[in-house]
Design a protein around this motif. Structure first.
Motif, PDB file in Angstrom:
ATOM      1  N   ALA A   1      -8.888  75.476   5.046  1.00 41.35           N
ATOM      2  CA  ALA A   1      -9.042  76.896   4.391  1.00 41.35           C
ATOM      3  C   ALA A   1     -10.058  77.819   5.255  1.00 41.35           C
ATOM      4  O   ALA A   1      -9.462  79.029   5.664  1.00 41.35           O
ATOM      5  N   ALA A   2     -11.131  77.312   5.305  1.00 41.35           N
ATOM      6  CA  ALA A   2     -12.112  78.202   5.948  1.00 41.35           C
ATOM      7  C   ALA A   2     -11.889  78.415   7.420  1.00 41.35           C
ATOM      8  O   ALA A   2     -12.096  79.592   7.782  1.00 41.35           O
ATOM      9  N   LEU A   3     -11.307  77.645   8.134  1.00 40.62           N
ATOM     10  CA  LEU A   3     -11.010  77.913   9.463  1.00 40.62           C
ATOM     11  C   LEU A   3     -10.058  78.620   9.711  1.00 40.62           C
ATOM     12  O   LEU A   3      -9.946  79.354  10.655  1.00 40.62           O
ATOM     13  N   LYS A   4      -8.958  78.846   8.868  1.00 38.92           N
ATOM     14  CA  LYS A   4      -7.789  79.851   8.900  1.00 38.92           C
ATOM     15  C   LYS A   4      -8.245  81.190   8.740  1.00 38.92           C
ATOM     16  O   LYS A   4      -7.889  82.172   9.134  1.00 38.92           O
ATOM     17  N   HIS A   5      -9.666  81.330   8.114  1.00 39.89           N
ATOM     18  CA  HIS A   5      -9.943  82.534   7.391  1.00 39.89           C
ATOM     19  C   HIS A   5     -11.282  83.014   8.257  1.00 39.89           C
ATOM     20  O   HIS A   5     -11.909  83.902   7.996  1.00 39.89           O
ATOM     21  N   VAL A   6     -11.630  82.332   9.446  1.00 42.89           N
ATOM     22  CA  VAL A   6     -12.715  82.847  10.520  1.00 42.89           C
ATOM     23  C   VAL A   6     -12.473  84.364  10.766  1.00 42.89           C
ATOM     24  O   VAL A   6     -11.144  84.366  11.347  1.00 42.89           O
TER      25      VAL A   6
ATOM     26  N   GLY B   1     -15.066  85.075  27.309  1.00 39.41           N
ATOM     27  CA  GLY B   1     -14.710  83.856  28.187  1.00 39.41           C
ATOM     28  C   GLY B   1     -15.021  82.487  27.390  1.00 39.41           C
ATOM     29  O   GLY B   1     -15.003  81.532  27.920  1.00 39.41           O
ATOM     30  N   ILE B   2     -15.237  82.825  26.237  1.00 37.51           N
ATOM     31  CA  ILE B   2     -15.574  81.453  25.314  1.00 37.51           C
ATOM     32  C   ILE B   2     -14.350  80.891  24.681  1.00 37.51           C
ATOM     33  O   ILE B   2     -13.514  81.615  23.854  1.00 37.51           O
ATOM     34  N   THR B   3     -13.728  79.792  24.994  1.00 34.41           N
ATOM     35  CA  THR B   3     -12.493  79.106  24.776  1.00 34.41           C
ATOM     36  C   THR B   3     -12.464  77.790  24.038  1.00 34.41           C
ATOM     37  O   THR B   3     -13.672  77.241  24.650  1.00 34.41           O
ATOM     38  N   GLY B   4     -11.646  77.152  23.705  1.00 29.90           N
ATOM     39  CA  GLY B   4     -11.510  75.762  23.339  1.00 29.90           C
ATOM     40  C   GLY B   4     -12.508  75.140  22.680  1.00 29.90           C
ATOM     41  O   GLY B   4     -12.968  75.695  21.621  1.00 29.90           O
TER      42      GLY B   4
ATOM     43  N   PHE C   1     -14.913  76.478  19.375  1.00 28.76           N
ATOM     44  CA  PHE C   1     -15.059  75.985  18.347  1.00 28.76           C
ATOM     45  C   PHE C   1     -16.583  75.641  17.758  1.00 28.76           C
ATOM     46  O   PHE C   1     -16.924  75.923  16.659  1.00 28.76           O
ATOM     47  N   PHE C   2     -17.228  75.130  18.963  1.00 26.48           N
ATOM     48  CA  PHE C   2     -18.543  74.873  18.588  1.00 26.48           C
ATOM     49  C   PHE C   2     -19.633  76.077  18.291  1.00 26.48           C
ATOM     50  O   PHE C   2     -20.298  75.878  17.574  1.00 26.48           O
TER      51      PHE C   2
ATOM     52  N   LEU D   1     -17.109  76.810  14.039  1.00 25.75           N
ATOM     53  CA  LEU D   1     -17.964  76.042  13.357  1.00 25.75           C
ATOM     54  C   LEU D   1     -19.116  76.415  12.511  1.00 25.75           C
ATOM     55  O   LEU D   1     -19.251  76.292  11.483  1.00 25.75           O
ATOM     56  N   PRO D   2     -19.760  77.319  13.559  1.00 24.20           N
ATOM     57  CA  PRO D   2     -20.950  78.028  12.447  1.00 24.20           C
ATOM     58  C   PRO D   2     -20.384  78.838  11.284  1.00 24.20           C
ATOM     59  O   PRO D   2     -20.863  79.113  10.398  1.00 24.20           O
TER      60      PRO D   2
END
Ligand SMILES: Nc1ncnc2c1ncn2[C@@H]1O[C@H](COP(=O)(O)OP(=O)(O)OP(=O)(O)O)[C@@H](O)[C@H]1O
Ligand SMILES: [Mg+2]
Lengths: 311, 288
Positions: free
Chosen positions: A197-202, A214-217, A221-222, A226-227
């Motif tokens: 749920a949290a990742l869907k709502h970033v 240019g930050i991808t992939g 994520f990291f 993730l933060p």
């Protein structure tokens, strides 16, 4: 003569915002603290009492005050068990419980039961929460995975987890594996649910900004996702740990030859209320200890990932 | 002959000296760009709405931005300025026409662009310094990057807050950090969406001059959205006014003005004042 010759352009620094307008120079108090790089101490809240303020500042004082209630309960318990309100079978005195503990410890039973329970919780929690994070990340990040597997996992989640017990026993047997599996099931869902749920709502704007640079992939994520979800992950882990203990006791109550849950059923069977209370106390202490470990992890992760503290 | 003492004024290193990869200012071509969005729920769809439930925001926007030019996009709120900028950045695709940078069509997020968003969008868990460093081109050596970031933070006047998190700085400061982040990219095209919108009047004037200084030191192509006519006139080589006669219809280029006043410009310049009255009248503000 200046050595700074050649066709170089000069940017006049005087055009940048002068120091006086910078926030550090706003007031003498904040200015000096920030300017010298001193750690900022949060300003005490004026409207609260001075004792509360002192407590907020002093960890030891806060700890001591947190112990006040348990001591009170212990005293009450002692009084009620010694003045005849309850019979020793109903409520043995605290000293009796302590003696039971010492006796079991000397026989080695205590450590054995504690160790086997802790082992089951640790294994189950690690397996369950790791799977929960991996699947939660997959469902939270990939719309395809969410569409394909989301409803199925949701349906499995809707099964009251104890309903798995007979099936697990049939499939895996009554040994360690079925208990660890049950604990893992208990730990899985809180982590899975909160992470997905949290990742869907970033914040989509943050992700877009990062992608525009240019930050991808995996980096995205990291560095961003993730933060952003870390506070949710930590609270998910907290819930999972509590669930893990709950499921451990359930598994051990339903059929075990060792562990704290077994100590509970055995003591109930032979009328040893002192041992029953001992097992409950041990569960409380172990639960609190393991929760404190998550707290340590939380602080480490905040440093490592620079996550925002949970609001 | 004496060596010059460490001068407090930034020399050219702030602009281009520390570049690991010097970047050429690029040409940006808008080629009949149009953009439609799905009509908002609650509005009439289908038969009554031409275009099958789509609302056209921009239509047939065509102009070329020459390398090294500063071009401002002006227009009333909601007319599609940000939408146009996003199409150039590759953050969203035009539904008609295309944007080309140095001749090659933009498809997907374009590494030749750096965007300063209308909202500052810092990563809340990172310090101002680390947020600005996010803009550095990939593969910048650590020492160079650190120096460049510190210079940019100094330029936008945030040195005192370099270690603070976004929650601890003001909106205007966050916007300056966002500008520094875009500048750190050293892009071929700098896309700025109301970069000074949240600043107080004085800081705003200073940041405008700062942008001109950075641009003079490193003349990249700048495409900038603003709603401030004076700002557009003071900064730009060219002003594109977006608008439409029919308030419900899509916006297009209503006016395309080249400003030939040489730099440094005076804010009181007579020619700029004339253009200002003209543009304000175009925007529907009379009597200035
Ligand atoms: N993702 C979207 N989905 C649907 N409609 C959108 C979307 N983005 C923008 N629009 C619409 O497109 C129009 C133009 O939006 P845009 O953000 O480009 O305006 P703007 O000119 O930048 O305005 P402002 O000066 O207020 O920032 C608006 O009417 C808006 O409602
Ligand atoms: Mg906009």
């Amino acid at each position: 003569m200046s050595i700074n010759t050649g066709p170089t352009r000069t940017i006049d620094r005087s055009r940048s915002v002068p120091e006086a307008e910078r926030p550090g120079a706003l007031g003498p108090a904040t200015g000096s603290a920030r300017g010298s790089g001193m750690p900022e101490t949060p300003a005490p809240v004026r409207s609260r009492g001075s004792l509360l303020r002192a407590v907020a500042r002093n960890k030891w004082l806060a700890g001591a005050l947190g112990l006040a209630l348990p001591v009170l309960i212990l005293l009450l318990w002692h009084t009620l068990s010694s003045n005849g309100t309850f019979s020793p079978v109903q409520l043995p005195a605290p000293s009796t419980v302590l003696a039971a503990g010492v006796e079991l410890a000397q026989r080695g039973d205590l450590w054995f039961n504690v160790a086997i329970s802790v082992q089951r919780v640790v294994l189950g929690f690690l397996i369950g929460s790791t799977l929960g994070m991996v699947l939660g990340a997959l469902i939270g990040l990939s719309r395809w995975a969410s569409v394909l597997a989301g409803p199925t996992i949701g349906a499995i989640r809707a099964v009251p987890s104890l309903a798995w017990v007979p099936l697990l026993m049939l499939w895996i047997g009554i040994g360690e594996n079925s208990k660890v599996t049950l604990v893992a099931i208990g730990a899985f869902f809180p982590v899975y649910t909160t992470v997905s749920a949290a990742l869907k709502h970033v914040d989509r704007q943050l992700i877009e900004a990062a992608r525009s640079f240019g930050i991808t992939g995996l980096q995205l994520f990291f560095q961003v996702q993730l933060p952003a979800v870390l506070p949710s992950v930590i609270s998910g882990l907290r819930l999972a740990l509590a669930q893990a203990w709950l499921f451990l006791v359930a598994a051990e109550l339903l059929g075990a030859a060792m562990g704290l849950g077994f100590l509970l059923t055995e003591s109930q069977g032979n009328g040893r209320t002192d041992r029953l209370l001992l097992a409950i106390l041990l569960l409380a202490i172990l639960g609190k200890l393991s929760d404190a470990l998550v707290g340590v992890f939380e602080r480490w992760a905040a440093r490592r990932w620079g996550a925002a503290p949970a609001a | 002959m004496t060596a010059a003492p460490a001068s407090p004024s930034l020399n050219a290193t702030a602009g281009r000296g520390t570049r690991a990869y010097p970047v050429q200012a690029a040409t940006v071509s808008f080629d009949g760009v149009g953009k439609s969005f799905p009509a908002a729920r609650g509005t009439k769809r289908g038969a009554s709405a031409p275009g099958g439930g789509l609302r056209q925001v921009l239509s047939d926007v065509s102009f070329d931005v020459e390398p090294g030019q500063i071009v401002s996009i002006l227009g009333p709120s909601g007319c599609g300025k940000s939408t146009l900028l996003r199409a150039a950045a590759g953050l969203s695709t035009a539904t008609a026409g295309q944007v080309r940078i140095d001749g090659s069509p933009v498809s997907g997020i374009d590494p030749r662009c750096a965007v300063g968003f209308q909202e500052p969008r810092p990563l809340p868990w990172r310090s101002v310094t680390d947020n600005v460093a996010m803009g550095l081109p990939r593969g910048t050596p650590k020492a160079d990057g650190g120096r460049r970031v510190a210079e940019l933070i100094d330029l936008v006047g945030l040195t005192g807050s370099a270690g603070h998190r976004p929650a601890e700085i003001s909106g205007g400061m966050a916007q300056r950090a966002s500008l520094a982040r875009a500048l750190a990219r050293n892009p071929g095209v700098l896309l700025l969406d109301e970069p000074f919108g949240a600043l107080d009047a004085l800081t705003r004037l200073k940041m405008q001059d700062l942008l001109l200084d950075v641009h003079a030191a490193d003349p990249t192509t700048v495409l900038m959205v603003t709603h401030d006519v004076e700002e557009a006139l003071y900064l730009s080589d060219r002003v594109i006014l977006l608008g439409s006669r029919d308030p419900a219809g899509p916006a297009g280029i209503a006016e395309d003005i080249r400003i030939r006043v040489p730099r440094p410009r005076s804010r009181e310049d007579a020619e700029l004042a004339r253009l200002r009255s003209h543009l304000l009248a175009q925007l529907g503000v009379e009597g200035h």
